[in-house]
Design a protein around this motif. Structure first.
Motif, PDB file in Angstrom:
ATOM      1  N   GLU A   1       0.863  -1.174   0.000  1.00 22.50           N
ATOM      2  CA  GLU A   1       0.000   0.000   0.000  1.00 22.50           C
ATOM      3  C   GLU A   1       0.905   1.232   0.000  1.00 22.50           C
ATOM      4  O   GLU A   1       1.926   1.249   0.680  1.00 22.50           O
ATOM      5  CB  GLU A   1      -0.843  -0.068   1.270  1.00 22.50           C
ATOM      6  CG  GLU A   1      -1.461   1.211   1.718  1.00 22.50           C
ATOM      7  CD  GLU A   1      -2.309   0.974   2.962  1.00 22.50           C
ATOM      8  OE1 GLU A   1      -3.514   0.816   2.809  1.00 22.50           O
ATOM      9  OE2 GLU A   1      -1.741   0.944   4.068  1.00 22.50           O
ATOM     10  N   ALA A   2       0.525   2.228  -0.768  1.00 20.85           N
ATOM     11  CA  ALA A   2       1.321   3.451  -0.811  1.00 20.85           C
ATOM     12  C   ALA A   2       0.865   4.405   0.284  1.00 20.85           C
ATOM     13  O   ALA A   2      -0.297   4.411   0.673  1.00 20.85           O
ATOM     14  CB  ALA A   2       1.176   4.122  -2.172  1.00 20.85           C
ATOM     15  N   VAL A   3       1.789   5.213   0.779  1.00 18.73           N
ATOM     16  CA  VAL A   3       1.478   6.283   1.723  1.00 18.73           C
ATOM     17  C   VAL A   3       2.005   7.566   1.098  1.00 18.73           C
ATOM     18  O   VAL A   3       3.183   7.647   0.739  1.00 18.73           O
ATOM     19  CB  VAL A   3       2.146   6.021   3.095  1.00 18.73           C
ATOM     20  CG1 VAL A   3       1.983   7.214   4.016  1.00 18.73           C
ATOM     21  CG2 VAL A   3       1.566   4.764   3.729  1.00 18.73           C
ATOM     22  N   ILE A   4       1.114   8.525   0.920  1.00 18.66           N
ATOM     23  CA  ILE A   4       1.481   9.727   0.173  1.00 18.66           C
ATOM     24  C   ILE A   4       1.091  10.986   0.941  1.00 18.66           C
ATOM     25  O   ILE A   4      -0.024  11.082   1.465  1.00 18.66           O
ATOM     26  CB  ILE A   4       0.766   9.748  -1.206  1.00 18.66           C
ATOM     27  CG1 ILE A   4       1.077   8.461  -1.983  1.00 18.66           C
ATOM     28  CG2 ILE A   4       1.164  10.979  -2.024  1.00 18.66           C
ATOM     29  CD1 ILE A   4       0.040   8.120  -3.034  1.00 18.66           C
ATOM     30  N   GLY A   5       1.997  11.934   1.009  1.00 12.29           N
ATOM     31  CA  GLY A   5       1.719  13.254   1.594  1.00 12.29           C
ATOM     32  C   GLY A   5       2.230  14.315   0.638  1.00 12.29           C
ATOM     33  O   GLY A   5       3.304  14.163   0.071  1.00 12.29           O
ATOM     34  N   LEU A   6       1.437  15.377   0.435  1.00 10.19           N
ATOM     35  CA  LEU A   6       1.846  16.398  -0.545  1.00 10.19           C
ATOM     36  C   LEU A   6       2.174  17.725   0.132  1.00 10.19           C
ATOM     37  O   LEU A   6       1.560  18.110   1.119  1.00 10.19           O
ATOM     38  CB  LEU A   6       0.736  16.627  -1.572  1.00 10.19           C
ATOM     39  CG  LEU A   6       0.266  15.436  -2.407  1.00 10.19           C
ATOM     40  CD1 LEU A   6      -0.739  15.894  -3.455  1.00 10.19           C
ATOM     41  CD2 LEU A   6       1.421  14.721  -3.089  1.00 10.19           C
ATOM     42  N   GLU A   7       3.153  18.392  -0.438  1.00 11.54           N
ATOM     43  CA  GLU A   7       3.483  19.752  -0.010  1.00 11.54           C
ATOM     44  C   GLU A   7       3.268  20.666  -1.209  1.00 11.54           C
ATOM     45  O   GLU A   7       3.877  20.469  -2.249  1.00 11.54           O
ATOM     46  CB  GLU A   7       4.942  19.828   0.449  1.00 11.54           C
ATOM     47  CG  GLU A   7       5.195  19.000   1.708  1.00 11.54           C
ATOM     48  CD  GLU A   7       6.674  18.779   1.957  1.00 11.54           C
ATOM     49  OE1 GLU A   7       7.213  19.406   2.878  1.00 11.54           O
ATOM     50  OE2 GLU A   7       7.298  17.987   1.221  1.00 11.54           O
TER      51      GLU A   7
ATOM     52  N   ASN B   1       5.532  13.293  -1.379  1.00 16.86           N
ATOM     53  CA  ASN B   1       6.301  12.368  -0.532  1.00 16.86           C
ATOM     54  C   ASN B   1       5.633  11.002  -0.600  1.00 16.86           C
ATOM     55  O   ASN B   1       4.429  10.887  -0.387  1.00 16.86           O
ATOM     56  CB  ASN B   1       6.305  12.855   0.916  1.00 16.86           C
ATOM     57  CG  ASN B   1       6.948  14.217   1.034  1.00 16.86           C
ATOM     58  OD1 ASN B   1       8.152  14.331   1.194  1.00 16.86           O
ATOM     59  ND2 ASN B   1       6.151  15.272   0.915  1.00 16.86           N
ATOM     60  N   ILE B   2       6.439   9.998  -0.903  1.00 12.28           N
ATOM     61  CA  ILE B   2       5.869   8.673  -1.161  1.00 12.28           C
ATOM     62  C   ILE B   2       6.657   7.587  -0.453  1.00 12.28           C
ATOM     63  O   ILE B   2       7.889   7.561  -0.505  1.00 12.28           O
ATOM     64  CB  ILE B   2       5.922   8.375  -2.679  1.00 12.28           C
ATOM     65  CG1 ILE B   2       5.151   9.453  -3.440  1.00 12.28           C
ATOM     66  CG2 ILE B   2       5.341   6.999  -2.998  1.00 12.28           C
ATOM     67  CD1 ILE B   2       5.641   9.622  -4.843  1.00 12.28           C
ATOM     68  N   SER B   3       5.912   6.695   0.199  1.00  9.17           N
ATOM     69  CA  SER B   3       6.545   5.471   0.722  1.00  9.17           C
ATOM     70  C   SER B   3       5.573   4.326   0.497  1.00  9.17           C
ATOM     71  O   SER B   3       4.419   4.556   0.146  1.00  9.17           O
ATOM     72  CB  SER B   3       6.864   5.624   2.219  1.00  9.17           C
ATOM     73  OG  SER B   3       5.667   5.788   2.951  1.00  9.17           O
TER      74      SER B   3
ATOM     75  N   GLU C   1      11.012  11.877  -1.816  1.00 12.62           N
ATOM     76  CA  GLU C   1      10.319  13.119  -2.155  1.00 12.62           C
ATOM     77  C   GLU C   1      10.476  13.415  -3.644  1.00 12.62           C
ATOM     78  O   GLU C   1      11.593  13.471  -4.154  1.00 12.62           O
ATOM     79  CB  GLU C   1      10.894  14.267  -1.315  1.00 12.62           C
ATOM     80  CG  GLU C   1      10.134  15.561  -1.521  1.00 12.62           C
ATOM     81  CD  GLU C   1      10.600  16.693  -0.604  1.00 12.62           C
ATOM     82  OE1 GLU C   1      11.582  16.489   0.151  1.00 12.62           O
ATOM     83  OE2 GLU C   1      10.005  17.775  -0.669  1.00 12.62           O
ATOM     84  N   LEU C   2       9.350  13.585  -4.316  1.00 12.42           N
ATOM     85  CA  LEU C   2       9.388  13.968  -5.742  1.00 12.42           C
ATOM     86  C   LEU C   2       9.200  15.464  -5.814  1.00 12.42           C
ATOM     87  O   LEU C   2       8.230  16.008  -5.283  1.00 12.42           O
ATOM     88  CB  LEU C   2       8.257  13.286  -6.515  1.00 12.42           C
ATOM     89  CG  LEU C   2       8.271  11.762  -6.619  1.00 12.42           C
ATOM     90  CD1 LEU C   2       7.106  11.303  -7.488  1.00 12.42           C
ATOM     91  CD2 LEU C   2       9.581  11.294  -7.234  1.00 12.42           C
TER      92      LEU C   2
END
Ligand code: ADP
Ligand code: ZN
Ligand code: MG
Length: 478
Positions: free
Chosen positions: A7-13, A198-200, A214-215
């Motif tokens: 499962e992906a965990v994503i947070g955006l800035e 940000n992806i894990s 971090e992309l």
């Protein structure tokens, strides 16, 4: 493949540029596209002794964002220096906020393609001044400081997203809200709305977050989704291969459709944050905050609810028509002139948006204005033209920007609603089809449609369909 075990965990800035007339701490214009290094002064070029003064409008727009994103606003916050060395940063630091941002703990509700809604948490929003821009040319690098000191809000999400689609929808919702409330113009090509992702990944069923990558600076919704999808797969395959994910910053290569390493964690900056000594604490009075709350413009969800109630639209129709502020305004203008909500929604969504899409234009460049489209709809409702003729007229309007009335006049497209004129046509059609008439009289009543069709053809589609139908039946049965 083992992708479904993860499962992906994503947070955006997101960095959103605020729509102010001047920069964050000086009077230079906040203007894109001026000649390089013309919107500059001692403050934003970091000359010794120059002191910053806070732009009140920027604070107001930030507070609006906080309200629109359901955040807790802190009446007292602190500006901080973020120190790093880069040629487009003349002061050697950026004024930002660090330990005490002006707002925290908000959320956005996003629509998913499953029809469900999901609430994405917002960790914080803080003010930050933009840096200048380095333009890398073949012969060297040119620095343009016009953007240095332009006001930004950085909006940091919780790691609440689980798919590229969710991240894309969050970003679209945020973009739409900021544009509705006149906080940020959202122009992604000019860099006024920028996103770092940000992806894990983690095995499904586990709690602990994996190491994140971090992309940086992905400049379209489509690229954000593609980049995240790629990155999630890359991480899963690496783990399945027995590799460890390394904390790093990567960039999206849209030509190759891959993410590439920019820098590793060891190269990460230590920004040595400390409170900005040249600025006082940022204090918002409760009366000023109340005033901003009272003056909040309508947000997309509110517009959508209003449309649904007023014009009896479906959830889907309302969400399409409020997908941008310009489109919502256009639609409202059409309705206010045509006085027919349902027909206006259909014409805007099916005919107009379809055509605009086909030629790659946005609503603000529509060759048919809202009042012109309303006039066309009113002509159908009054019986002047049939719905079918209206489509022909619309094609012509879209191609030439002419009014419906002048096209109808020039081409002689007015609907024939005069019974005497139609009776002549019907008589002729019946006389020239004696065998069909005999069959009809013998009981084959579905031939009514044949006669109506022939008569309609005879009038080049201009007969009033209901009247024609009625008259043909009367003639055949007499
Ligand atoms: P950093 O200290 O590297 O700046 P933060 O904790 O401030 O990291 O988080 C920055 C962004 O990354 C936030 O949007 C947050 O939701 C997201 N984030 C944090 N940890 C993870 C993770 N393990 N996987 C994905 N996103 C994460
Ligand atoms: Zn300046
Ligand atoms: Mg951080």
């Amino acid at each position: 493949m083992s992708l479904e075990k993860y499962e992906a965990v994503i947070g955006l800035e997101v960095h959103a540029q605020l729509m102010t007339a001047s920069k964050m701490f000086c009077r230079c214009p906040n203007q894109y596209g001026s000649s390089p290094n013309t919107n500059v002064c001692p403050v934003c070029t970091g000359q010794p002794g120059a002191l910053p003064v806070i732009n009140k409008k920027a604070m107001e727009l930030g507070v609006r964002a906080a309200i629109a994103l359901n955040c807790e606003i802190h009446p007292e916050s602190v500006f901080a220096r973020k120190n790093y060395f880069y040629p487009d940063l003349p002061k050697g630091y950026q004024i930002s906020q660090y330990e005490k941002p002006f707002c925290t703990q908000g959320y956005v509700v996003v629509q998913l393609k499953t029809g469900e809604e999901k609430r994405i948490g917002i960790t914080r929003i803080h003010f930050e001044e933009d840096a200048g821009k380095s333009n890398h040319e073949a012969y060297g690098t040119l620095v343009n400081l016009n953007r240095a000191g332009v006001p930004l809000c950085e909006i940091v999400s919780e790691p609440d997203m689980r798919t590229a689609h969710e991240a894309g929808q969050y970003l679209r919702a945020l973009h739409s809200i900021l544009r509705y409330a006149d906080i940020c113009d959202g122009n992604m090509e000019e860099g006024n709305f920028r996103c770092d992702a940000n992806i894990s990944v983690r095995p499904i069923g586990t709690e602990k977050f994996g190491t994140k990558v971090e992309l940086k600076n992905i400049n379209s919704f489509k690229f954000v989704e593609k980049a995240i999808e790629y990155e999630v797969q890359r991480q899963v395959f690496a783990i399945e291969n027995g590799e460890k994910i390394i904390q790093q910053t990567r960039s999206w290569n849209s030509a190759k459709n891959v993410t590439e390493v920019m820098r590793e964690k060891e190269q990460a900056h230590d920004y040595r944050y400390f409170p900005e000594p040249d600025l006082p604490k940022l204090v918002f009075s409760s009366s000023w905050l109340d005033k901003i709350k009272k003056e909040m413009p309508e947000l997309p969800q509110q517009t959508s609810a209003r449309f649904k109630a007023a014009f009896d639209l479906s959830d889907y129709d309302a969400s399409v028509l409020t997908s941008s502020k310009e489109l919502a305004k256009y639609f409202e203008s059409v309705v206010s002139h045509s006085k027919n909500g349902k027909a206006s929604a259909n014409w805007v969504m099916n005919e107009l948006l379809g055509r605009l899409n086909a030629v790659g234009k946005e609503i603000d460049l529509s060759p048919v204005s809202s009042t012109q489209l309303a006039e066309l709809i009113a002509k159908i409702d009054s019986g002047e033209i049939s719905g079918k003729i209206a489509k022909t007229v619309f094609e012509e309007m879209f191609a030439t920007s002419k009014d419906a009335s002048s096209i109808i006049k020039d081409k002689g497209l007015v609907q024939i609603s005069d019974p005497a004129a139609l009776e002549n046509v019907i008589r002729k059609v019946i006389e020239s089809n004696p065998s069909q008439l005999a069959e009809y009289k013998a009981g084959k009543v579905k031939l009514l449609g044949f006669f109506v069709g022939q008569a309609m053809k005879e009038t080049k589609g201009q007969a009033n369909p209901a009247l024609l139908n009625e008259l043909v039946k009367k003639f055949l049965d007499s």
